[in-house]
Design a protein around this motif. Structure first.
Motif, mmCIF file in Angstrom:
data_model
loop_
_atom_site.group_PDB
_atom_site.id
_atom_site.type_symbol
_atom_site.label_atom_id
_atom_site.label_comp_id
_atom_site.label_asym_id
_atom_site.label_seq_id
_atom_site.Cartn_x
_atom_site.Cartn_y
_atom_site.Cartn_z
ATOM 1 N N TRP A 111 32.467 44.738 32.198
ATOM 2 C CA TRP A 111 32.828 43.501 32.900
ATOM 3 C C TRP A 111 32.729 43.705 34.418
ATOM 4 C CZ3 TRP A 111 33.893 38.427 32.080
ATOM 5 C CH2 TRP A 111 34.554 37.737 33.102
ATOM 6 N N LEU A 493 39.407 41.427 42.420
ATOM 7 C CA LEU A 493 40.729 41.089 41.892
ATOM 8 C C LEU A 493 40.666 39.819 41.063
ATOM 9 C CD1 LEU A 493 43.763 41.618 41.745
ATOM 10 C CD2 LEU A 493 44.029 40.327 43.876
ATOM 11 N N VAL A 494 40.012 38.790 41.597
ATOM 12 C CA VAL A 494 39.884 37.531 40.849
ATOM 13 C C VAL A 494 39.104 37.764 39.558
ATOM 14 C CG1 VAL A 494 38.859 35.224 40.868
ATOM 15 C CG2 VAL A 494 40.090 36.059 42.879
ATOM 16 N N ILE A 496 38.811 40.509 37.773
ATOM 17 C CA ILE A 496 39.622 41.249 36.791
ATOM 18 C C ILE A 496 40.674 40.335 36.157
ATOM 19 C CG2 ILE A 496 41.318 43.105 36.555
ATOM 20 C CD1 ILE A 496 39.682 44.641 38.680
ATOM 21 N N VAL A 497 41.268 39.448 36.963
ATOM 22 C CA VAL A 497 42.241 38.488 36.432
ATOM 23 C C VAL A 497 41.569 37.587 35.390
ATOM 24 C CG1 VAL A 497 43.649 36.469 36.989
ATOM 25 C CG2 VAL A 497 43.743 38.505 38.449
ATOM 26 N N VAL A 498 40.344 37.147 35.693
ATOM 27 C CA VAL A 498 39.611 36.290 34.756
ATOM 28 C C VAL A 498 39.347 37.035 33.441
ATOM 29 C CG1 VAL A 498 37.401 35.134 34.319
ATOM 30 C CG2 VAL A 498 38.528 34.881 36.537
ATOM 31 N N TYR A 499 39.035 38.332 33.544
ATOM 32 C CA TYR A 499 38.787 39.106 32.330
ATOM 33 C C TYR A 499 40.023 39.157 31.438
ATOM 34 C CZ TYR A 499 38.156 43.109 29.247
ATOM 35 O OH TYR A 499 38.093 43.926 28.150
ATOM 36 N N PHE A 500 41.186 39.465 32.029
ATOM 37 C CA PHE A 500 42.409 39.579 31.224
ATOM 38 C C PHE A 500 42.912 38.214 30.770
ATOM 39 C CE2 PHE A 500 42.594 43.824 33.173
ATOM 40 C CZ PHE A 500 42.870 44.573 32.046
ATOM 41 N N ALA A 501 42.580 37.157 31.534
ATOM 42 C CA ALA A 501 43.030 35.823 31.139
ATOM 43 C C ALA A 501 42.093 35.177 30.137
ATOM 44 C CB ALA A 501 43.149 34.928 32.379
ATOM 45 N N TYR A 502 40.811 35.562 30.157
ATOM 46 C CA TYR A 502 39.834 34.894 29.291
ATOM 47 C C TYR A 502 38.983 35.875 28.488
ATOM 48 C CZ TYR A 502 35.897 32.007 27.791
ATOM 49 O OH TYR A 502 34.941 31.383 27.042
#
Length: 531
Positions: A111, A493-494, A496-502
């Motif tokens: 990712w 950062l954004v 990585i957040v998208v990966y864990f959220a989606y």
């Protein structure tokens, strides 16, 4: 390894067999020999870097020492390319470094690699369009068509004339927006590029570069080469040790600490190497041609190193002629070679150079945007991105929604970001991706010692370690600029957040779903052009 839970999900890996099965329809015939790969590499590498960024790097950082910067960057690319060659021979699949990482270091690293490739390919296309715009505007001026300065540069960017005088301030780079829009429409339509057309374009680019060297050398003023490495500005305090080792040590220290208080000197040469790194992007297309090589173990290193050596020599000679004709402090323009040909006073040659640059850069944008859409397509099929990005047009057989989204984003970047910002961010993404590639070679040697490797990186582990270290040094040099550093870290950062959220929830590998389906209709004889 499917259906893992918790943090272990980010380490899920695809097997080599699984990746090969997913992309079996995209396999190519093994028909390329060493000479084919060398010529392929030259076509891949020569592009925006030499036509556009050489002037900026010389004017702002290295001066005539830009010639040394090319040697540094060429050496680094040789190390990275050898690592790519090993991965390409061991994992002969599509998907670029994203697929290599998925098969070795797991989904989380894949990712991140996808995020880095977005910066490399997506912003590289926008960077190319800005260079294209510079040559287009210059050519239009030659035939009497004047484009208002405010529509030839990003907001707040000063527009300069041939003497370096500011003649206006940019509002948007309209030609760059238009050309990206046209290329996007072509990609949606599914234009088929013939090998003959591509060969002509590569021949034009090579002819322009060689002609510039041969003709331009007669107009060189040797005084412009002195000093080869301009003195640091501001000067070091009296008594400072100025021998070479101490200068290199201070330069590397400035890179690590982010100290940008000095300009030129050895530190400028190193920073210049990071800036013109863009000139070598595209060499990875040679290494990933392992699936087309008749004998990857023998032909790949010849093709990679041969292309890099030839291009490095051409780059050094071109930059030497460029700074020999135009004082380096005047070269901070979007079309430096056009400026040099204008100063020669040869009207016919100036027009030919600009037409050649425009033709070559046009094909580069096509391939870069195509590559980005394919990376998104692959990630979407893996479930890491919304499935709509893998939707194939029923008539054109292209991932059209994906292509339009990528094109709109690239148009925005091309029209409203400066050349400096675009090239730095693209280089940051590339350098970080190449660091990960070098580490992947080491990781696979340890974790998969029995993996068949038709080509093995020589002098292991020195080559991948040196490649990773040099990439990190140049990366830190670029990250010393606050705007670049803040954007890059915020972007990661954004992402990585998208990966864990989606992504981690929708991943097909994590849910035990086998990826199926055919690739969208590929370009026939897609031009192997780089940046």
């Amino acid at each position: 390894m499917a259906n893992a839970s918790g943090v272990g999900r980010i380490f899920l890996r695809k097997s080599v067999g699984q990746i090969q099965a997913e992309h079996e329809h995209g396999e190519l015939k093994r028909s390329l020999g060493a000479l084919n790969l060398v010529l392929l590499g030259i076509g891949c590498i020569i592009g925006t870097g030499i036509f556009v960024l050489t002037g900026r790097a010389a004017a702002q950082f290295a001066g005539p020492g830009i010639m040394i910067s090319f040697v540094i960057t060429g050496t680094l690319c040789a190390f990275v390319a050898l690592c790519y060659a090993e991965l390409a021979s061991a994992l002969p699949v599509s998907g670029s470094a994203y697929s290599y990482t998925y098969a070795s270091m797991g989904e989380g690293a894949a990712w991140v690699m996808g995020l880095l490739l977005l910066l490399e390919y997506g912003l590289a296309a926008s960077t190319v369009s800005v260079g294209w715009s510079g040559y287009f505007v210059s050519l239009m001026k030659d035939i009497g068509v004047l484009i208002p300065p405010q529509f030839t540069a990003a907001p707040g960017v000063a527009v300069k004339d041939a003497t370096g005088a500011v003649i206006g301030t940019g509002v948007m780079n309209l030609p760059a927006i238009v050309i990206i829009g046209l290329v996007t429409l072509l990609l949606v339509r599914g234009v088929t590029e013939s090998a003959t057309v591509n060969n002509i374009i590569v021949a034009i680019k090579l002819t322009v570069v060689i002609a510039f060297i041969v003709i331009g050398i007669k107009y060189v003023h040797p005084a412009n080469w002195a000093p080869l490495v301009p003195a640091e500005i501001p000067a070091r305090p009296p008594g400072a040790n100025m021998d070479m080792l101490h200068q290199i040590g201070r330069a590397l220290g400035a890179v690590v600490t982010g100290d940008t208080s000095h300009k030129y000197g050895i530190g400028g040469v190193i920073h210049g190497a990071a800036v013109i790194f863009f000139a070598y992007l595209g060499f990875e297309a040679v290494s990933t041609a392992g699936a087309e090589s008749r004998n990857p173990g023998k032909d790949m290193p010849i093709g990679i190193l041969g292309a890099l050596v030839i291009c490095t020599i051409l780059y050094i000679l071109t930059s030497a002629v460029l700074v020999g004709i135009v004082p380096y402090n005047l070269l901070d323009v979007p079309a430096p070679i056009a400026l040099a040909t204008d100063m020669m006073g040869l009207k016919w040659f100036s027009v030919l150079v600009k037409i050649g640059a425009i033709a070559g850069l046009s094909s580069v944008m096509l391939v870069l945007l195509y590559g980005q859409t394919r990376i998104f397509y692959t990630m979407s099929r893996d479930g890491l991105l919304p499935s709509v990005l893998a939707t194939v047009h029923k008539k054109f057989f292209t991932p059209w929604i994906n292509t339009i989204i990528v094109g709109i984003a690239a148009m925005g970047a091309a029209g409203f970001l400066s050349l400096d910002a675009l090239s730095d961010l693209s280089n940051v993404g590339s350098l970080a991706a190449f660091t990960l590639v070098c580490i992947t070679v080491i990781y696979l040697r340890v974790s998969e010692p029995g993996l068949t490797r038709p080509f093995r990186t020589p002098l292991y582990p020195a080559v991948p370690i040196l490649g990773a270290i040099m990439c990190l040094v140049l990366l830190m040099s670029l990250m010393s600029t606050p705007a670049t550093r803040n954007f890059f870290l915020g972007y990661l950062l954004v992402g990585i957040v998208v990966y864990f959220a989606y992504g981690i929830r929708t991943s097909k590998l994590g849910r035990g779903i086998v990826v199926k389906g055919h690739e969208p209709e590929p370009f026939v004889d897609l031009p192997k052009d780089g940046v």
